[in-house]
Design an enzyme around this catalytic site. Structure first.
Site, mmCIF file in Angstrom:
data_model
loop_
_atom_site.group_PDB
_atom_site.id
_atom_site.type_symbol
_atom_site.label_atom_id
_atom_site.label_comp_id
_atom_site.label_asym_id
_atom_site.label_seq_id
_atom_site.Cartn_x
_atom_site.Cartn_y
_atom_site.Cartn_z
ATOM 1 N N ASP A 213 2.163 13.765 -34.427
ATOM 2 C CA ASP A 213 3.054 13.977 -35.573
ATOM 3 C C ASP A 213 3.374 15.464 -35.700
ATOM 4 O OD1 ASP A 213 4.071 12.786 -38.358
ATOM 5 O OD2 ASP A 213 3.149 14.738 -38.737
ATOM 6 N N TYR B 82 7.218 22.918 -38.904
ATOM 7 C CA TYR B 82 5.894 23.335 -38.436
ATOM 8 C C TYR B 82 5.995 24.381 -37.326
ATOM 9 C CZ TYR B 82 4.306 18.830 -40.496
ATOM 10 O OH TYR B 82 4.053 17.759 -41.312
#
Length: 315
Positions: free
Chosen positions: A46, A51
Site C-alpha cells: 500500500d 508518501y
C-alpha cells in the site's frame, strides 16, 4: 499457529490479500523495507502519491524477482489532482513511478481538493500546514476515475477517509460502486455500524493505522498508552502465543477487512504477517469491550475540510 495468507473478495471479482504492507513515512527507508516485506511473504503493498514512496516500491518489486501478477499494489490520488482533467495524468505518473502498467487498486485519498501546482502540502511562513482549497466536487473526480477503471489502468477503484454521507452521495450520483474504503480502524475505534453498512453495499473495508497512531503529526488530545499494549489484547495474545499487535490485526481480518501495518524493522515486518490467524468468539467479544471510539487521524483543521462529521470518534 501458521500464517493463513487469507484472501478477501472485492466487488470486481478479484481478491485482495488480507495483510498489506503500509509505506507511509520514511521514504528513504522504504525500498529496503518493501524488499524485506516481499521476502517475508507479503503480496500486498500500500502506497500513495503523497508518501513519495512509489519509486521505492517499484524498485523493490523489481529487485524481489516476484512476478508483478503475484503482487497487489494500491496507491492513491493526492488532493492536488482532483480536477477531472488531471486524474488520468496522476494515474499515469503513479504507473510510471511504480514501473507497472496497471494498478490493482486506486483510491481517492481524501474527499478534499487542493489547488494544483505548488507544494503537495502547502505551508505558511510559520511552517504550519496552510492548504489552498479548490472547489472540485469529489463526485466529478470519481467520474474521471471510472474511466481509468473501464480502460483497465486501474483494476479496482475506491476511496479513503470519506464520511458516510459523502459515500452515500457518491453511490447515488455515479456508476461504479467503490471496491474499497480505506479508513482508520482499530480496536479503540471499531465503527461497527459503519463497517456493517459497507458490507451491505459490497464495499471492502481496509484498516489504516491498525495499531492506532501516536505519531506526532496527529494529536489525539489524550495522554494514553499504546494500543498494542492494551491489557485485553496482550492477555488474548498469550493464549495464541501472539503479541498485542498481532491480535489487533487478527481482529480486523476476522471482520472481513484487510489490514495495513507498517514497519521498518525486519522482525516486526515478519511478526505483522503472523497477525493472520483465527481468534475464538469469546476473544472477539472481549475486544468488542475495549472500543474507546478514539480517532487519532483527523486533519480537518489543516486541510480546510470537515472530515468524518457523521462518524464515531469525531471531536
Amino acid at each position: 499457529m501458521s500464517t493463513l495468507n487469507t484472501q478477501l473478495p472485492l466487488n470486481t471479482g478479484a481478491t485482495i490479500p488480507a495483510v498489506g504492507f503500509g509505506t507511509w513515512q520514511d521514504a528513504d527507508a522504504q525500498e529496503g523495507a518493501v524488499l524485506e516485506a516481499l521476502k517475508a511473504g507479503y503480496t500486498h503493498i500500500d502506497t500513495a502519491r503523497i508518501y513519495g514512496t512509489e519509486p521505492a516500491v517499484g524498485r523493490a518489486i523489481k529487485k524481489s524477482g516476484i512476478p508483478r501478477s503475484k503482487i497487489f499494489i494500491t496507491t492513491k490520488l493526492w488532493n492536488n489532482s482532483h480536477r477531472p482533467s488531471d486524474v488520468e495524468a496522476a494515474v499515469n505518473a503513479s504507473l510510471k513511478d511504480l514501473d507497472t502498467d496497471y494498478l490493482d487498486l486506486y483510491l481517492i485519498h481524501w474527499p478534499a481538493a487542493f489547488k494544483p501546482g505548488g507544494a503537495l502540502i502547502p505551508k505558511g511562513d510559520d511552517g504550519k500546514i496552510q492548504t489552498d482549497n479548490e472547489n472540485v466536487d469529489y463526485v466529478d473526480t470519481w467520474k474521471a476515475l471510472e474511466k481509468t477503471f473501464k480502460s483497465g489502468k486501474c483494476r479496482a477503484i475506491g476511496v479513503s477517509n470519506f464520511s458516510k454521507a459523502e459515500l452515500e452521495r457518491l453511490l447515488k450520483e455515479t456508476e461504479v460502486v467503490p471496491a474499497a474504503h480505506q479508513i482508520e480502524l482499530h480496536p479503540w475505534l471499531q465503527q461497527n455500524a459503519f463497517t456493517e453498512w459497507h458490507k451491505e453495499k459490497g464495499i471492502h473495508v481496509q484498516h489504516y493505522s491498525p495499531f492506532g497512531n501516536q505519531n506526532s503529526i496527529y494529536s489525539s488530545g489524550q495522554n494514553i498508552g499504546k494500543l498494542i499494549e492494551d491489557p485485553t489484547l496482550v492477555e488474548i495474545g498469550k493464549k495464541y502465543n501472539k503479541n498485542g499487535a498481532q491480535v489487533a490485526l487478527a481482529w480486523g481480518i476476522q471482520s472481513g477487512h484487510s489490514v495495513l501495518p507498517k514497519s521498518k524493522t525486519p522482525s516486526r515486518i515478519k511478526d505483522n504477517l503472523d497477525g493472520d490467524f483465527k481468534l475464538e468468539k469469546e476473544d472477539l467479544e472481549k475486544i468488542a469491550g475495549i472500543d474507546k471510539k478514539l480517532r487519532f487521524n483527523d486533519p480537518s483543521g489543516n486541510f480546510g475540510w470537515d472530515f468524518f462529521t457523521d462518524l464515531e470518534g469525531k471531536k
